[in-house]
Motif scaffolding. Structure first.
Motif, short mmCIF file in Angstrom:
data_model
loop_
_atom_site.label_atom_id
_atom_site.label_comp_id
_atom_site.label_asym_id
_atom_site.label_seq_id
_atom_site.Cartn_x
_atom_site.Cartn_y
_atom_site.Cartn_z
N TRP A 72 9.12 -4.31 16.93
CA TRP A 72 10.50 -4.54 17.32
C TRP A 72 11.37 -4.60 16.07
CZ3 TRP A 72 14.07 -8.35 16.17
CH2 TRP A 72 15.24 -8.34 16.94
N ASP A 101 14.37 -15.43 25.13
CA ASP A 101 13.63 -15.90 23.97
C ASP A 101 14.29 -17.24 23.61
OD1 ASP A 101 13.01 -16.49 21.22
OD2 ASP A 101 12.40 -14.40 20.97
N THR A 156 7.18 -6.34 23.91
CA THR A 156 6.85 -6.81 22.59
C THR A 156 7.55 -8.14 22.35
OG1 THR A 156 6.62 -6.11 20.28
CG2 THR A 156 8.76 -5.69 21.35
N LEU A 157 7.42 -8.66 21.17
CA LEU A 157 8.11 -9.87 20.74
C LEU A 157 8.89 -9.55 19.47
CD1 LEU A 157 5.16 -12.36 21.21
CD2 LEU A 157 7.10 -12.04 22.75
N THR A 158 9.80 -10.41 19.09
CA THR A 158 10.57 -10.16 17.87
C THR A 158 9.67 -10.19 16.64
OG1 THR A 158 11.17 -12.49 17.78
CG2 THR A 158 12.77 -10.98 18.79
N ALA A 159 8.56 -10.93 16.72
CA ALA A 159 7.58 -11.00 15.63
C ALA A 159 6.23 -11.38 16.22
CB ALA A 159 8.01 -12.04 14.60
N ALA A 181 4.54 -16.57 21.94
CA ALA A 181 3.75 -15.36 22.19
C ALA A 181 2.76 -15.55 23.34
CB ALA A 181 3.00 -14.94 20.93
N ILE A 225 15.53 -11.11 27.15
CA ILE A 225 14.54 -10.21 26.55
C ILE A 225 14.84 -8.74 26.81
CG2 ILE A 225 12.73 -11.95 26.56
CD1 ILE A 225 11.52 -10.44 29.01
N LEU A 259 13.13 -6.09 24.02
CA LEU A 259 11.72 -6.45 24.01
C LEU A 259 10.92 -5.76 25.11
CD1 LEU A 259 11.93 -10.29 23.27
CD2 LEU A 259 11.71 -8.38 21.66
N CYS A 288 5.52 -15.06 16.87
CA CYS A 288 6.51 -15.76 17.69
C CYS A 288 5.87 -16.98 18.34
CB CYS A 288 7.06 -14.81 18.75
SG CYS A 288 8.26 -15.54 19.86
N PRO A 289 6.51 -18.15 18.28
CA PRO A 289 5.93 -19.37 18.83
C PRO A 289 5.64 -19.31 20.34
CG PRO A 289 7.86 -19.89 17.50
CD PRO A 289 7.78 -18.41 17.61
N GLU A 327 14.52 -18.93 21.05
CA GLU A 327 15.13 -19.05 19.72
C GLU A 327 16.35 -18.15 19.54
OE1 GLU A 327 11.86 -18.25 17.11
OE2 GLU A 327 11.14 -20.31 17.25
#
Length: 133
Positions: A117, A49, A78-81, A87, A56, A61, A84-85, A51
């Motif tokens: 996540w 990731d 998945t992603l942290t949010a 994604a 991952i 993730l 996520c930029p 950031e």
């Protein structure tokens, strides 16, 4: 999940950072399946990731990895949010990494946010990398 996929489940759990052994018999020889599993996990650990200074897999993730008899690898992640930029890009990065594994014929990456996540999915290694441990 179809019967073929159920026969070849090789789940990865980032919380423990270990790949589980296949749950049922597979058309792929046991030693080859173990090598594929290890190599897929190693490939997933090359994807970061941008950031967060952790891969991952260690971030938790990766929810599931299935290796089917035809050597198609299905990755659920998945992603942290959700916002996520990266994604739109990360599934492609995962697909490209897993495709480099010798013996993998095809790769399908499915994105999910259920369950969402949370940082408790991170391995100790990832927690140290981000300063939580």
């Amino acid at each position: 999940m179809d019967d073929q996929a159920a026969q070849n489940t090789a789940a990865s759990d980032a919380a423990t950072s270990e790949a589980a052994a296949p749950t049922q018999e597979s058309a792929i020889p046991r030693e080859e399946l173990a090598r594929l599993t290890d190599d897929i996990v190693a490939a997933l650990k090359t994807v970061y990731d941008p950031e967060i200074p952790a891969d991952i897999y260690e971030l938790g993730l990766i929810y599931r990895v299935d290796i089917e008899d035809d050597r198609t690898v299905k990755v659920e992640m998945t992603l942290t949010a959700p916002g996520c930029p990266v994604a739109g890009e990360m599934p492609g990065w995962v697909e490209n990494a897993v495709r480099t594994v010798e013996g993998v014929m095809d790769v399908e990456v499915e994105m999910t946010f259920d369950p969402p996540w949370t940082p408790d999915r991170m391995s100790e290694e990832a927690q140290i990398a981000v300063g939580l441990y």
